[in-house]
Design a protein around this motif. Structure first.
Motif, PDB file in Angstrom:
ATOM      1  N   PRO A  60       0.757  -1.289   0.361  1.00  0.00           N
ATOM      2  CA  PRO A  60       0.213  -0.117  -0.157  1.00  0.00           C
ATOM      3  C   PRO A  60       0.635   1.021   0.288  1.00  0.00           C
ATOM      4  N   LEU A  61       1.821   1.458   0.293  1.00  0.00           N
ATOM      5  CA  LEU A  61       3.141   2.116   0.494  1.00  0.00           C
ATOM      6  C   LEU A  61       3.604   2.724  -0.118  1.00  0.00           C
ATOM      7  N   PHE A  62       3.605   1.872  -1.815  1.00  0.00           N
ATOM      8  CA  PHE A  62       4.238   2.456  -2.974  1.00  0.00           C
ATOM      9  C   PHE A  62       3.180   2.637  -4.081  1.00  0.00           C
ATOM     10  N   ILE A  63       1.841   1.571  -3.848  1.00  0.00           N
ATOM     11  CA  ILE A  63       1.234   2.050  -4.607  1.00  0.00           C
ATOM     12  C   ILE A  63       0.348   3.946  -4.001  1.00  0.00           C
ATOM     13  N   PHE A  64       0.885   4.386  -2.519  1.00  0.00           N
ATOM     14  CA  PHE A  64       0.028   5.688  -2.302  1.00  0.00           C
ATOM     15  C   PHE A  64       1.587   6.580  -3.136  1.00  0.00           C
ATOM     16  N   ALA A  65       2.887   6.228  -2.771  1.00  0.00           N
ATOM     17  CA  ALA A  65       3.732   7.155  -3.053  1.00  0.00           C
ATOM     18  C   ALA A  65       3.598   6.840  -4.483  1.00  0.00           C
ATOM     19  N   GLY A  66       3.878   5.939  -6.139  1.00  0.00           N
ATOM     20  CA  GLY A  66       3.520   6.443  -7.321  1.00  0.00           C
ATOM     21  C   GLY A  66       2.098   6.942  -6.807  1.00  0.00           C
ATOM     22  N   ASP A  67       1.174   7.263  -6.773  1.00  0.00           N
ATOM     23  CA  ASP A  67       0.232   7.987  -6.629  1.00  0.00           C
ATOM     24  C   ASP A  67       0.805   9.595  -6.669  1.00  0.00           C
ATOM     25  N   ILE A  68       0.402   9.959  -5.793  1.00  0.00           N
ATOM     26  CA  ILE A  68       1.930  10.881  -5.970  1.00  0.00           C
ATOM     27  C   ILE A  68       2.868  11.399  -6.750  1.00  0.00           C
ATOM     28  N   MET A  69       3.172  10.645  -6.618  1.00  0.00           N
ATOM     29  CA  MET A  69       5.091  11.572  -7.704  1.00  0.00           C
ATOM     30  C   MET A  69       3.917  11.109  -9.394  1.00  0.00           C
ATOM     31  N   ALA A  70       3.038  10.679  -9.366  1.00  0.00           N
ATOM     32  CA  ALA A  70       2.138  10.602 -10.874  1.00  0.00           C
ATOM     33  C   ALA A  70       1.527  12.178 -11.113  1.00  0.00           C
ATOM     34  N   ARG A  71       1.054  12.365  -9.359  1.00  0.00           N
ATOM     35  CA  ARG A  71       0.246  13.807  -9.805  1.00  0.00           C
ATOM     36  C   ARG A  71       0.862  15.137  -9.346  1.00  0.00           C
ATOM     37  N   GLY A  72       2.582  14.450  -8.336  1.00  0.00           N
ATOM     38  CA  GLY A  72       2.691  16.093  -7.819  1.00  0.00           C
ATOM     39  C   GLY A  72       3.276  16.566  -8.536  1.00  0.00           C
ATOM     40  N   TYR A 256       7.576  21.897  -5.097  1.00  0.00           N
ATOM     41  CA  TYR A 256       7.032  21.638  -6.760  1.00  0.00           C
ATOM     42  C   TYR A 256       5.604  22.236  -6.941  1.00  0.00           C
ATOM     43  N   LYS A 257       5.221  21.864  -5.399  1.00  0.00           N
ATOM     44  CA  LYS A 257       3.843  22.866  -4.460  1.00  0.00           C
ATOM     45  C   LYS A 257       3.010  22.697  -5.311  1.00  0.00           C
ATOM     46  N   GLU A 258       2.969  21.650  -6.258  1.00  0.00           N
ATOM     47  CA  GLU A 258       1.633  21.119  -7.802  1.00  0.00           C
ATOM     48  C   GLU A 258       0.552  20.556  -6.896  1.00  0.00           C
ATOM     49  N   LEU A 259       0.496  20.510  -5.097  1.00  0.00           N
ATOM     50  CA  LEU A 259      -0.237  19.014  -4.767  1.00  0.00           C
ATOM     51  C   LEU A 259      -0.642  20.398  -3.373  1.00  0.00           C
ATOM     52  N   THR A 260      -1.573  20.451  -2.546  1.00  0.00           N
ATOM     53  CA  THR A 260      -1.933  20.887  -1.524  1.00  0.00           C
ATOM     54  C   THR A 260      -2.259  20.249  -0.875  1.00  0.00           C
ATOM     55  N   TRP A 261      -2.458  20.479   0.584  1.00  0.00           N
ATOM     56  CA  TRP A 261      -3.029  19.613   1.816  1.00  0.00           C
ATOM     57  C   TRP A 261      -4.594  18.980   1.136  1.00  0.00           C
ATOM     58  N   LEU A 262      -5.706  19.402   0.593  1.00  0.00           N
ATOM     59  CA  LEU A 262      -6.951  19.174  -0.024  1.00  0.00           C
ATOM     60  C   LEU A 262      -6.680  18.098  -1.168  1.00  0.00           C
ATOM     61  N   ASP A 263      -5.625  18.153  -1.879  1.00  0.00           N
ATOM     62  CA  ASP A 263      -5.351  17.438  -2.899  1.00  0.00           C
ATOM     63  C   ASP A 263      -4.853  16.387  -2.612  1.00  0.00           C
ATOM     64  N   LEU A 264      -3.750  16.008  -0.963  1.00  0.00           N
ATOM     65  CA  LEU A 264      -3.035  14.725  -0.727  1.00  0.00           C
ATOM     66  C   LEU A 264      -4.581  14.179  -0.478  1.00  0.00           C
ATOM     67  N   GLY A 265      -5.315  14.823   0.158  1.00  0.00           N
ATOM     68  CA  GLY A 265      -6.221  13.982   1.159  1.00  0.00           C
ATOM     69  C   GLY A 265      -6.893  13.581  -0.264  1.00  0.00           C
ATOM     70  N   MET A 266      -7.842  13.864  -1.196  1.00  0.00           N
ATOM     71  CA  MET A 266      -8.932  12.708  -2.242  1.00  0.00           C
ATOM     72  C   MET A 266      -7.996  11.812  -2.569  1.00  0.00           C
ATOM     73  N   MET A 267      -6.504  12.152  -2.931  1.00  0.00           N
ATOM     74  CA  MET A 267      -5.595  10.771  -3.368  1.00  0.00           C
ATOM     75  C   MET A 267      -5.261   9.914  -2.460  1.00  0.00           C
ATOM     76  N   THR A 268      -5.369  10.451  -0.645  1.00  0.00           N
ATOM     77  CA  THR A 268      -5.293   8.945  -0.173  1.00  0.00           C
ATOM     78  C   THR A 268      -6.514   8.013  -0.086  1.00  0.00           C
ATOM     79  N   LEU A 269      -8.106   9.301  -0.184  1.00  0.00           N
ATOM     80  CA  LEU A 269      -9.025   8.233  -0.380  1.00  0.00           C
ATOM     81  C   LEU A 269      -8.759   6.802  -1.785  1.00  0.00           C
ATOM     82  N   ASP A 270      -8.124   7.817  -2.747  1.00  0.00           N
ATOM     83  CA  ASP A 270      -8.391   7.072  -3.859  1.00  0.00           C
ATOM     84  C   ASP A 270      -7.290   6.244  -4.099  1.00  0.00           C
ATOM     85  N   SER A 271      -6.437   6.406  -3.197  1.00  0.00           N
ATOM     86  CA  SER A 271      -5.649   5.215  -3.279  1.00  0.00           C
ATOM     87  C   SER A 271      -5.162   3.935  -2.362  1.00  0.00           C
TER      88      SER A 271
END
Length: 425
Positions: A60-72, A256-271
């Motif tokens: 799960p940690l690598f899945i979450f990391a990959g999602d952040i890297m793809a969108r961030g 890079y400031k391409e994600l906010t904490w709100l974005d991160l919260g939504m990505m966490t739910l997706d992951s």
């Protein structure tokens, strides 16, 4: 009766379209009832116990990391850097796509995430450069599975847990096969571009390279930190997955400031939704694996195969064919959880190194992910880019042949996977 419960029941349910976790749980339940002297609470113990694993936490940690890297912004900067370096030769854009997928694989381990991240960044440039939409999508679909082979690989982690092998050794064994696949694909693309007279992209300009390198320095450091820490003995693969998440969050939000904490919260739910699907399968497969082990079925299977007196090369050929078929229907984690407990004793009895076999399993299932008609990456590309499946089926054939050739090399030349293990010593 055991063979019916272990093999026929799951296969029959899968053909009927029953979800894989239900298939595994039903098979385990039927097996326990057949034994008679085993209490039903053993099923609960096996399900819960299969999730009580520290190495499994890396998934799960690598899945979450990959999602952040793809969108961030991390994946995008890596692609832009690669494009700036390989410009000026015919076919450079396609080679950059392959290289980008390989680098992304060294950070993520999720094939579908790679298809989405790399595809969104390279599809339009590939089309504009004359490759055509179907060919471009086929290239992205095929290169996406490099993530399954190049460490950190989620299927390798799961195989290591099931087969009780070192995940670090599996990661080391996967480096050369991943590079061979990337090199073979790149050579084909250079030849294809020359034959089809694909236009030459902009020539390499050092000021542009320096600018992109400066902008992507934190992105480039991601695989260095992850893999360097693992092979340097600084942290385990599971700890590396946690470091990858933390690193991706800090760089994407604060640098890079391409994600906010709100974005991160939504990505966490997706992951979390994707992780939950995988973990349910892992839990059900734990019960199925426990049933297989306690029933003595692997021992009987080894005896049966022994009685056939197959040479190791022929045994591997049969297993390859079976894995390719299974891999085109099941996702790699599910396929490994079902088949590894059955096949590992067989190959060990035949004198085949379990680390070498782990790479054979991984590459087979990677190929299965884009093998017509049911490969997962085919459906992912169809959903993401809208390319009709019949066109994709035809488009991936050349890449499929390349992967199969590399698979044969890895299968029958064990040194390709085992020599890198000496690097850990």
């Amino acid at each position: 009766m055991s063979a019916v419960v272990m093999v026929a029941v799951p296969l029959g349910l899968l053909l009927l379209g029953v979800p894989i976790f239900v298939v595994l749980l039903l098979a385990a339940l039927v097996g326990i009832l057949q034994m008679g002297d085993v209490p039903l609470r053993a099923l609960h113990t096996a399900v819960v116990g299969s999730l009580d694993s520290f190495p499994l936490l890396a998934v799960p940690l690598f899945i979450f990391a990959g999602d952040i890297m793809a969108r961030g912004g991390i994946a995008r900067r890596l692609v832009e850097l690669v494009l700036s370096v390989v410009g000026g030769i015919r076919g450079s854009l396609a080679v950059a796509t392959i290289a980008s997928a390989s680098v992304f694989g060294a950070m993520s381990g999720s094939s579908v995430a790679c298809v989405a991240a790399i595809g969104k960044l390279t599809l339009k440039p590939l089309e504009k450069n004359g490759y055509g939409r179907t060919f471009s999508v086929s290239l992205i679909t095929a290169t996406g599975v490099i993530d399954v082979i190049i460490p950190p690989s989620i299927p390798m982690i799961i195989y290591g847990i099931v087969a009780q092998q070192s995940v670090t050794k599996l990661f080391a064994a996967g480096i050369v096969p991943g590079l061979i696949v990337a090199t073979a694909l790149s050579a084909y693309m250079l030849l294809y571009a020359r034959v089809k007279r694909i236009p030459v992209t902009d020539t390499l300009r050092w000021p542009n390279v320096r600018a992109k390198a400066k902008d992507s320095v934190w992105a480039v450091l991601a695989p260095v930190v992850i893999l360097g820490g693992i092979y340097g003995g600084v942290f385990t693969p599971t700890e590396a997955a946690g470091i990858a998440c933390l690193y991706a969050i800090v760089i994407s939000v604060y640098v890079y400031k391409e994600l906010t904490w709100l974005d991160l919260g939504m990505m966490t739910l997706d992951s979390a939704a994707l992780i939950a699907q995988i973990m349910v399968i892992v839990a059900a497969a734990g019960a199925y694996s426990w049933l297989i082990t306690t029933s003595g079925f692997p021992t009987r299977l080894v005896g049966f195969v022994d009685g056939l007196m197959l040479d190791p090369w022929l045994l591997l050929l049969v297993i390859n064919l079976m894995l390719l078929c299974v891999g085109s229907v099941l996702e790699p984690p599910a396929a490994i959880l079902v088949l590894a407990p059955l096949l590992t004793p067989v190959v060990e009895k035949a004198g085949i190194d379990p680390i070498h076999f782990g790479l054979i399993v991984t590459v087979n299932l990677a190929v299965g992910m884009f093998m017509p008609p049911f490969g997962l990456n085919l459906f992912a590309s169809h959903a993401l880019f809208g390319t009709p499946l019949p066109q994709l089926y035809r488009g991936v054939v050349p890449f499929l042949l390349i992967y199969l050739a590399v698979l044969m090399l890895l299968t029958y030349v064990p040194a390709v996977t085992l020599v890198p293990l000496s690097w850990l010593q």
